[in-house]
Design a protein around this motif. Sequence first.
Motif, PDB file in Angstrom:
ATOM      1  N   ILE A  22      -4.959 -47.731  68.812  1.00 16.66           N
ATOM      2  CA  ILE A  22      -3.703 -46.975  68.890  1.00 16.66           C
ATOM      3  C   ILE A  22      -2.952 -47.364  70.158  1.00 16.66           C
ATOM      4  CG2 ILE A  22      -2.705 -44.673  69.173  1.00 16.66           C
ATOM      5  CD1 ILE A  22      -5.057 -43.656  67.368  1.00 16.66           C
ATOM      6  N   GLU A  27       1.223 -47.092  67.915  1.00 16.63           N
ATOM      7  CA  GLU A  27       1.122 -46.049  66.895  1.00 16.63           C
ATOM      8  C   GLU A  27       0.511 -46.660  65.640  1.00 16.63           C
ATOM      9  OE1 GLU A  27       4.136 -42.661  65.853  1.00 16.63           O
ATOM     10  OE2 GLU A  27       4.679 -44.418  64.658  1.00 16.63           O
ATOM     11  N   LEU A  28      -0.422 -45.919  65.027  1.00 15.66           N
ATOM     12  CA  LEU A  28      -1.045 -46.378  63.789  1.00 15.66           C
ATOM     13  C   LEU A  28      -1.218 -45.203  62.844  1.00 15.66           C
ATOM     14  CD1 LEU A  28      -3.892 -48.720  65.123  1.00 15.66           C
ATOM     15  CD2 LEU A  28      -1.815 -49.429  63.915  1.00 15.66           C
ATOM     16  N   CYS A  29      -1.142 -45.488  61.557  1.00 15.15           N
ATOM     17  CA  CYS A  29      -1.406 -44.434  60.577  1.00 15.15           C
ATOM     18  C   CYS A  29      -2.885 -44.473  60.198  1.00 15.15           C
ATOM     19  CB  CYS A  29      -0.496 -44.560  59.358  1.00 15.15           C
ATOM     20  SG  CYS A  29      -1.002 -45.784  58.152  1.00 15.15           S
ATOM     21  N   GLU A  32      -4.074 -47.552  58.326  1.00 15.37           N
ATOM     22  CA  GLU A  32      -4.229 -48.744  59.158  1.00 15.37           C
ATOM     23  C   GLU A  32      -5.550 -48.694  59.923  1.00 15.37           C
ATOM     24  OE1 GLU A  32       0.145 -50.162  60.469  1.00 15.37           O
ATOM     25  OE2 GLU A  32      -0.362 -48.085  61.013  1.00 15.37           O
ATOM     26  N   ASP A  59       0.101 -36.521  66.604  1.00 12.66           N
ATOM     27  CA  ASP A  59       0.401 -37.085  65.299  1.00 12.66           C
ATOM     28  C   ASP A  59       1.794 -36.671  64.850  1.00 12.66           C
ATOM     29  OD1 ASP A  59      -0.250 -34.392  64.905  1.00 12.66           O
ATOM     30  OD2 ASP A  59      -1.061 -34.754  62.924  1.00 12.66           O
ATOM     31  N   TRP A  65       2.339 -40.485  55.076  1.00 13.26           N
ATOM     32  CA  TRP A  65       1.569 -41.052  56.166  1.00 13.26           C
ATOM     33  C   TRP A  65       1.509 -40.111  57.358  1.00 13.26           C
ATOM     34  CZ3 TRP A  65       5.551 -45.220  55.237  1.00 13.26           C
ATOM     35  CH2 TRP A  65       5.172 -46.040  54.180  1.00 13.26           C
ATOM     36  N   HIS A  67       0.884 -40.602  61.311  1.00 12.00           N
ATOM     37  CA  HIS A  67       0.822 -41.612  62.365  1.00 12.00           C
ATOM     38  C   HIS A  67       0.284 -40.971  63.641  1.00 12.00           C
ATOM     39  CE1 HIS A  67       3.357 -44.568  60.205  1.00 12.00           C
ATOM     40  NE2 HIS A  67       3.854 -43.482  59.656  1.00 12.00           N
ATOM     41  N   TYR A  68      -0.535 -41.734  64.358  1.00 12.78           N
ATOM     42  CA  TYR A  68      -1.132 -41.248  65.606  1.00 12.78           C
ATOM     43  C   TYR A  68      -0.730 -42.147  66.759  1.00 12.78           C
ATOM     44  CZ  TYR A  68      -4.050 -38.170  62.866  1.00 12.78           C
ATOM     45  OH  TYR A  68      -4.487 -37.180  62.030  1.00 12.78           O
ATOM     46  N   LYS A  69      -0.523 -41.515  67.902  1.00 15.39           N
ATOM     47  CA  LYS A  69      -0.323 -42.269  69.137  1.00 15.39           C
ATOM     48  C   LYS A  69      -0.983 -41.513  70.269  1.00 15.39           C
ATOM     49  CE  LYS A  69       4.305 -40.791  70.511  1.00 15.39           C
ATOM     50  NZ  LYS A  69       5.647 -41.295  70.802  1.00 15.39           N
ATOM     51  N   ARG A 106       1.296 -52.317  55.081  1.00 16.58           N
ATOM     52  CA  ARG A 106       1.344 -51.448  56.261  1.00 16.58           C
ATOM     53  C   ARG A 106       2.588 -50.587  56.201  1.00 16.58           C
ATOM     54  NH1 ARG A 106      -0.231 -54.512  61.653  1.00 16.58           N
ATOM     55  NH2 ARG A 106      -0.147 -52.372  62.366  1.00 16.58           N
ATOM     56  N   ASN A 108       4.826 -49.848  58.275  1.00 14.23           N
ATOM     57  CA  ASN A 108       6.025 -50.420  58.875  1.00 14.23           C
ATOM     58  C   ASN A 108       6.729 -51.380  57.931  1.00 14.23           C
ATOM     59  OD1 ASN A 108       5.506 -48.959  61.162  1.00 14.23           O
ATOM     60  ND2 ASN A 108       4.502 -50.624  62.227  1.00 14.23           N
TER      61      ASN A 108
END
Length: 114
Positions: A22, A27-29, A32, A59, A65, A67-69, A106, A108
């Motif tokens: 991450i 940022e990723l879901c 991913e 999140d 989705w 997404h987390y960062k 993905r 994005n």
Amino acid sequence: MDLLQFYKCLADDTRLKSLLLILKENELCVCELTHALGQSQPKVSRHLALLRQKKLVIDRRQGQWVHYKINPNIPDWAQDILSLTLANNPSSIQQEVQRLGEMTYRPNSEVLCD
């Protein structure tokens, strides 16, 4: 942030790699992370829920989705530890980064995750 809880979060391979991925990607879901880690969605989601509970990640939901960062409000020392760990140990997530790069669908790219 409790120091012991922070290090307990880092002590698990799935959580540590998730945090480093991450941080690297910003940022990723969940899909991913599941693909990159080669683990089931329930397992990855359970670890992310703990990281969210400990306030290491935040999140946001976008359609289907999540997404987390990295939480921008974590203490500087915690951010430094994560950043230094990533910078000095890129091989620790090399395989996961490669898998992520090979992921066809993905969020994005505005294609649905499996």
